[in-house]
Scaffold this active site. Sequence first.
Site, PDB file in Angstrom:
ATOM      1  N   LEU A   2       0.855  -1.179   0.000  1.00  0.00           N
ATOM      2  CA  LEU A   2       0.000   0.000   0.000  1.00  0.00           C
ATOM      3  C   LEU A   2       0.895   1.234   0.000  1.00  0.00           C
ATOM      4  O   LEU A   2       1.910   1.272   0.694  1.00  0.00           O
ATOM      5  CB  LEU A   2      -0.898   0.030   1.245  1.00  0.00           C
ATOM      6  CG  LEU A   2      -2.205  -0.763   1.200  1.00  0.00           C
ATOM      7  CD1 LEU A   2      -2.882  -0.707   2.565  1.00  0.00           C
ATOM      8  CD2 LEU A   2      -3.143  -0.232   0.139  1.00  0.00           C
ATOM      9  N   ASP A   3       0.536   2.250  -0.784  1.00  0.00           N
ATOM     10  CA  ASP A   3       1.297   3.498  -0.806  1.00  0.00           C
ATOM     11  C   ASP A   3       1.327   4.124   0.584  1.00  0.00           C
ATOM     12  O   ASP A   3       0.395   3.929   1.376  1.00  0.00           O
ATOM     13  CB  ASP A   3       0.673   4.490  -1.788  1.00  0.00           C
ATOM     14  CG  ASP A   3       0.747   4.012  -3.230  1.00  0.00           C
ATOM     15  OD1 ASP A   3       1.667   3.231  -3.541  1.00  0.00           O
ATOM     16  OD2 ASP A   3      -0.108   4.422  -4.038  1.00  0.00           O
ATOM     17  N   PRO A   4       2.371   4.901   0.894  1.00  0.00           N
ATOM     18  CA  PRO A   4       2.426   5.578   2.200  1.00  0.00           C
ATOM     19  C   PRO A   4       1.190   6.428   2.485  1.00  0.00           C
ATOM     20  O   PRO A   4       0.726   6.484   3.624  1.00  0.00           O
ATOM     21  CB  PRO A   4       3.690   6.444   2.078  1.00  0.00           C
ATOM     22  CG  PRO A   4       4.554   5.696   1.124  1.00  0.00           C
ATOM     23  CD  PRO A   4       3.613   5.089   0.129  1.00  0.00           C
TER      24      PRO A   4
END
EC number: 5.4.99.25
Length: 357
Positions: free
Chosen positions: A54-56
């Site tokens: 998951l992206d930050p």
Amino acid sequence: MSTSPKQADKTKVSGVILVDKPQGMTSQQVVSKVKYLFKSPSHDSKKAGHTGTLDPMATGLLPICMGEATKFSHYQLDADKSYEAVILLGGQTDTGDADGKIVEQAAIPTFGTALLEQVAQQFSGAQQQIPPMYSALKKDGKKLYEYARAGIEVERASRDIVIKAIDLKAIDHEQIQLTVTCTKGTYVRVLGEDIAKALGTLGHLTALRRTQVGDFNIDNAIALPDLEALALDSRQEQLMPVDACINIDAEMILTTEQCTRIHMGQRLNVFEQLTDDIKAYIAGNIDSESLENNEVAVNVNQQFISETDDSEQLTDTKPLKHEIPVDIRLINEDGQFLGLGAVSLNGRLQPKKLIQR
């Protein structure tokens, strides 16, 4: 002279835990935190990994496999995933989300429910998508985002994806709520950009939340602060079984002698144990693509032989249907999960991924 306990004497932490990833942390940072929270003088939690980055900026469901469960994590890596996102229209960023900087702007046209439904229909189903530059995919040994940060754009091959379900709803005159279920490898950031372009403008994500991975749901996930607040024993109770990621229902019971043999890596003849249900399961899961690939290999090989030595005879190596193996759960007579084996209709069982107890 006293000696410290060996690592091998520690209890290995094994199982799957569903974490609600907070915004601002990378997926790997969450994994590292979970490993730390399960570590103790008597517990080894060194082996762990997530089932899809998951992206930050993103929040939501992050299944983490620990110990023996990591052997089966690929079942969730390949699983469909569901997301909720917010698309802000009028500006495109270099990253496709709010973490980037605006690189281009455009006027926002008027849109209503009918247009959003039409655009949603346009993006439903099988299609191709070009991965973003700001991604961890590699080109010549370097991650794409490393090129992007250096101001270099490299050519990326498009990937086949399937949008299983999609819904678009207006939040206001410049924001759209996106709800989507898609196959692995889909970049929701790119989808958001493409939806904005289909509306005649530009856009980027300001929020992204993963709500489902395969059969795992965000409702069953625990937030990191809540996990940290628990005592170690209570944290252990949050762990799902080591086989939680496996989406195979069919199982075969092995005798004590057979259990010993498969743990030695030996193949078994289990023809007498193939029930009608197991036979139907195997027949229904034989990979037709494997058959096609083998046919291609045989045809190429035959062509090579004919071009090099017309007198040489080639034996058709294409496997017969009853020889093609299919993954199945293995359990002992006490009902304990042993791991996965590959079984074929001819009764041959090959141990594949077994857990250590």
